[in-house]
Write a protein that holds these residues in place. Structure first.
Motif, PDB file in Angstrom:
ATOM      1  N   GLN A 192      -5.727  14.862   2.705  1.00  0.00           N
ATOM      2  CA  GLN A 192      -6.137  13.638   2.024  1.00  0.00           C
ATOM      3  C   GLN A 192      -5.124  13.231   0.962  1.00  0.00           C
ATOM      4  OE1 GLN A 192     -10.028  15.228   0.941  1.00  0.00           O
ATOM      5  NE2 GLN A 192     -11.030  13.632   2.167  1.00  0.00           N
ATOM      6  N   MET A 193      -4.568  14.218   0.281  1.00  0.00           N
ATOM      7  CA  MET A 193      -3.553  13.912  -0.728  1.00  0.00           C
ATOM      8  C   MET A 193      -2.330  13.285  -0.078  1.00  0.00           C
ATOM      9  SD  MET A 193      -3.514  14.208  -3.986  1.00  0.00           S
ATOM     10  CE  MET A 193      -2.288  13.349  -4.990  1.00  0.00           C
ATOM     11  N   SER A 194      -1.924  13.836   1.058  1.00  0.00           N
ATOM     12  CA  SER A 194      -0.779  13.288   1.780  1.00  0.00           C
ATOM     13  C   SER A 194      -1.061  11.860   2.232  1.00  0.00           C
ATOM     14  CB  SER A 194      -0.462  14.173   2.989  1.00  0.00           C
ATOM     15  OG  SER A 194       0.584  13.622   3.767  1.00  0.00           O
ATOM     16  N   GLN A 195      -2.275  11.594   2.670  1.00  0.00           N
ATOM     17  CA  GLN A 195      -2.642  10.250   3.113  1.00  0.00           C
ATOM     18  C   GLN A 195      -2.623   9.255   1.963  1.00  0.00           C
ATOM     19  OE1 GLN A 195      -6.433  11.162   4.909  1.00  0.00           O
ATOM     20  NE2 GLN A 195      -5.570  11.379   6.965  1.00  0.00           N
ATOM     21  N   ILE A 196      -3.047   9.682   0.787  1.00  0.00           N
ATOM     22  CA  ILE A 196      -3.002   8.806  -0.386  1.00  0.00           C
ATOM     23  C   ILE A 196      -1.554   8.467  -0.728  1.00  0.00           C
ATOM     24  CG2 ILE A 196      -3.373   8.736  -2.886  1.00  0.00           C
ATOM     25  CD1 ILE A 196      -5.958  10.320  -2.434  1.00  0.00           C
ATOM     26  N   GLU A 197      -0.689   9.477  -0.727  1.00  0.00           N
ATOM     27  CA  GLU A 197       0.693   9.269  -1.145  1.00  0.00           C
ATOM     28  C   GLU A 197       1.529   8.542  -0.105  1.00  0.00           C
ATOM     29  OE1 GLU A 197       1.206  12.932  -4.337  1.00  0.00           O
ATOM     30  OE2 GLU A 197       2.277  13.021  -2.416  1.00  0.00           O
ATOM     31  N   SER A 198       1.052   8.452   1.113  1.00  0.00           N
ATOM     32  CA  SER A 198       1.767   7.700   2.154  1.00  0.00           C
ATOM     33  C   SER A 198       1.191   6.304   2.348  1.00  0.00           C
ATOM     34  CB  SER A 198       1.718   8.457   3.484  1.00  0.00           C
ATOM     35  OG  SER A 198       0.381   8.568   3.949  1.00  0.00           O
ATOM     36  N   GLY A 199       0.105   5.995   1.653  1.00  0.00           N
ATOM     37  CA  GLY A 199      -0.519   4.688   1.795  1.00  0.00           C
ATOM     38  C   GLY A 199      -1.481   4.589   2.960  1.00  0.00           C
ATOM     39  N   GLN A 243       0.828  -1.209   0.000  1.00  0.00           N
ATOM     40  CA  GLN A 243       0.000   0.000   0.000  1.00  0.00           C
ATOM     41  C   GLN A 243       0.861   1.257   0.000  1.00  0.00           C
ATOM     42  OE1 GLN A 243      -2.187  -1.048   3.501  1.00  0.00           O
ATOM     43  NE2 GLN A 243      -3.827  -2.089   2.379  1.00  0.00           N
ATOM     44  N   MET A 244       1.956   1.233   0.762  1.00  0.00           N
ATOM     45  CA  MET A 244       2.856   2.387   0.770  1.00  0.00           C
ATOM     46  C   MET A 244       3.561   2.539  -0.575  1.00  0.00           C
ATOM     47  SD  MET A 244       4.493   2.511   4.627  1.00  0.00           S
ATOM     48  CE  MET A 244       5.053   0.795   4.676  1.00  0.00           C
ATOM     49  N   ARG A 245       3.838   1.420  -1.228  1.00  0.00           N
ATOM     50  CA  ARG A 245       4.489   1.488  -2.545  1.00  0.00           C
ATOM     51  C   ARG A 245       3.564   2.152  -3.562  1.00  0.00           C
ATOM     52  NH1 ARG A 245       8.282  -1.414  -5.547  1.00  0.00           N
ATOM     53  NH2 ARG A 245       8.680  -0.225  -7.446  1.00  0.00           N
ATOM     54  N   LEU A 246       2.275   1.829  -3.522  1.00  0.00           N
ATOM     55  CA  LEU A 246       1.324   2.465  -4.424  1.00  0.00           C
ATOM     56  C   LEU A 246       1.354   3.977  -4.226  1.00  0.00           C
ATOM     57  CD1 LEU A 246      -1.052   2.572  -6.411  1.00  0.00           C
ATOM     58  CD2 LEU A 246      -2.579   2.119  -4.475  1.00  0.00           C
ATOM     59  N   GLY A 247       1.300   4.417  -2.978  1.00  0.00           N
ATOM     60  CA  GLY A 247       1.344   5.846  -2.696  1.00  0.00           C
ATOM     61  C   GLY A 247       2.628   6.484  -3.189  1.00  0.00           C
ATOM     62  N   ALA A 248       3.744   5.783  -2.987  1.00  0.00           N
ATOM     63  CA  ALA A 248       5.037   6.317  -3.429  1.00  0.00           C
ATOM     64  C   ALA A 248       5.083   6.461  -4.948  1.00  0.00           C
ATOM     65  CB  ALA A 248       6.164   5.409  -2.944  1.00  0.00           C
ATOM     66  N   GLU A 249       4.517   5.492  -5.669  1.00  0.00           N
ATOM     67  CA  GLU A 249       4.517   5.576  -7.130  1.00  0.00           C
ATOM     68  C   GLU A 249       3.632   6.722  -7.616  1.00  0.00           C
ATOM     69  OE1 GLU A 249       6.447   4.074  -9.232  1.00  0.00           O
ATOM     70  OE2 GLU A 249       7.410   2.924  -7.631  1.00  0.00           O
ATOM     71  N   LEU A 250       2.509   6.946  -6.965  1.00  0.00           N
ATOM     72  CA  LEU A 250       1.658   8.082  -7.332  1.00  0.00           C
ATOM     73  C   LEU A 250       2.382   9.403  -7.067  1.00  0.00           C
ATOM     74  CD1 LEU A 250      -1.783   6.813  -5.972  1.00  0.00           C
ATOM     75  CD2 LEU A 250      -1.054   6.972  -8.372  1.00  0.00           C
ATOM     76  N   ARG A 251       3.128   9.455  -5.985  1.00  0.00           N
ATOM     77  CA  ARG A 251       3.909  10.664  -5.689  1.00  0.00           C
ATOM     78  C   ARG A 251       4.994  10.876  -6.745  1.00  0.00           C
ATOM     79  NH1 ARG A 251       5.566   9.260  -1.116  1.00  0.00           N
ATOM     80  NH2 ARG A 251       7.685   8.665  -1.662  1.00  0.00           N
TER      81      ARG A 251
END
Length: 283
Positions: free
Chosen positions: A42-49, A11-19
Motif C-alpha cells: 500500500q505504501m508503494s501504491q501511494i508513492e507511485s500514485g 497523481q504521480m507527482r503527489l506520490g513522488a513528493e511524498l516519497r
C-alpha cells in the motif's frame, strides 16, 4: 484503499513528493508504512500514485517525516483531495494521456513560461496554424485525429483567454516567426494574433532575434509551469518517445536559470512587438 489503473501525471507527482519527504527524513518505505498503519504494498501504491491518499493520511505522513513547511503540506493536501474533472476529460480514451496531463497541469498552474524555438507557442496558435502543423508533423493521421488534437489545443488557451487568466510569459526565437507554417496569408494572421495577445496585461512576449552575439540556443522548446509553491513547479519538454515531465529540484533550478538567461538575451517587449509587426508587413 482503492487503486487506479492509469494515474495522471498530477497523481504521480503527489506520490513522488511524498516519497521525497520520506527520503529526506531518512526512513525506509517499510518504516513509513508501519507508522501510517498500512503494509508495504500500500505504501508503494501511494508513492507511485496508483493509490490515493486522504487529507488525514497526507498530514500524518508529513508529521511522520518531520516536515514543517506548512505551505508545502497544504499544497500536497490540495493535490490529494482534488476531484476536479475538467474539460479535458472529454478527450480521455481518444487522445494520448499526456494531452490530458498537460491540460490538468495548465489548469492548476499559477503561472506559465514558454520558450519557443521552431514553432509559435501553442497558446498563441491559430486554428489554421495548428491544423497545418499537426498535419505536416503526422501525415498518416486521419482528419478526425487532426481535428481532435487541434480542438484540444484551442481549448488549452483558456488559461490565458478565460475569465481567470494566469500570468504568461514567452520567449520566442525569430526562427519561429519566420517559418511559414500554413502559408503566407495564414501566417500573417498568425503573427497578428501574437501581436493582439501581447497586449494583454497578463501576457509578456519577448523575441530573440537572429544575429544575436554569444547565443548558443535554448536546447529546444520548453514549458515551465508554476506550482502552488516553487517546489511543485513542473517543466515540460518533448522527448524522443513522448512528453517528459521534469520535477526534480536540481532540474527545476536549472530551467529557471535558463529562462532568466533567455529573457536577458531577448529584445524588450516593445522592440519585440516592433519586430513581429515588421515581419507581418513583409508577408
Amino acid at each position: 484503499m482503492a487503486t487506479r489503473r492509469h494515474p495522471t501525471a498530477r497523481q504521480m507527482r503527489l506520490g513522488a513528493e511524498l516519497r521525497r519527504l520520506r527520503d529526506a527524513a531518512g526512513l525506509k518505505a517499510t518504516e513509513a508504512a508501519t507508522l501510517l498503519g498500512v503494509n508495504s504494498t500500500q505504501m508503494s501504491q501511494i508513492e507511485s500514485g496508483v493509490a490515493g491518499v486522504s487529507e488525514e493520511r497526507a498530514r500524518r505522513l508529513a508529521a511522520n517525516y518531520a516536515c514543517s513547511d506548512g505551505e508545502l503540506i497544504d499544497a500536497l493536501v490540495a493535490m490529494a483531495t482534488d476531484r476536479t474533472r475538467g474539460w479535458w476529460e472529454e478527450y480521455r480514451g481518444v487522445l494520448p494521456a499526456a494531452y490530458l496531463d498537460l491540460a490538468e497541469l495548465d489548469h492548476n498552474a499559477t503561472f506559465r513560461h514558454d520558450v519557443a524555438v521552431i514553432h509559435v507557442p501553442g497558446l498563441f496558435q491559430t486554428e489554421e496554424y495548428a491544423r497545418a502543423l499537426f498535419t505536416y508533423m503526422n501525415p498518416e493521421f486521419p482528419e478526425s485525429e487532426v481535428t481532435r488534437r487541434v480542438s484540444h489545443r484551442m481549448k488549452r488557451k483558456v488559461i490565458i483567454e478565460g475569465p481567470d487568466p494566469i500570468p504568461y510569459e514567452t520567449v520566442i526565437h525569430e526562427a519561429a516567426l519566420r517559418i511559414g507554417v500554413a502559408g503566407r496569408v495564414a501566417f500573417r494572421t498568425q503573427l497578428n494574433r501574437i501581436l493582439d495577445m501581447s497586449e494583454g496585461h497578463h501576457i509578456t512576449v519577448r523575441v530573440i532575434p537572429f544575429g544575436l552575439d554569444d547565443f548558443a540556443g535554448a536546447g529546444g522548446a520548453m514549458v515551465y509551469l508554476g506550482g502552488a509553491v516553487p517546489r511543485l513547479d513542473t517543466v515540460v519538454r518533448d522527448a524522443p518517445h513522448g512528453t517528459a515531465f521534469i520535477d526534480s529540484e536540481a532540474q527545476l533550478e536549472h530551467f529557471r536559470k535558463l529562462f532568466r538567461r533567455l529573457k536577458e538575451a531577448s529584445l524588450t517587449p516593445e522592440r519585440s512587438r516592433d519586430l513581429i509587426h515588421r515581419l507581418a508587413k513583409e508577408l
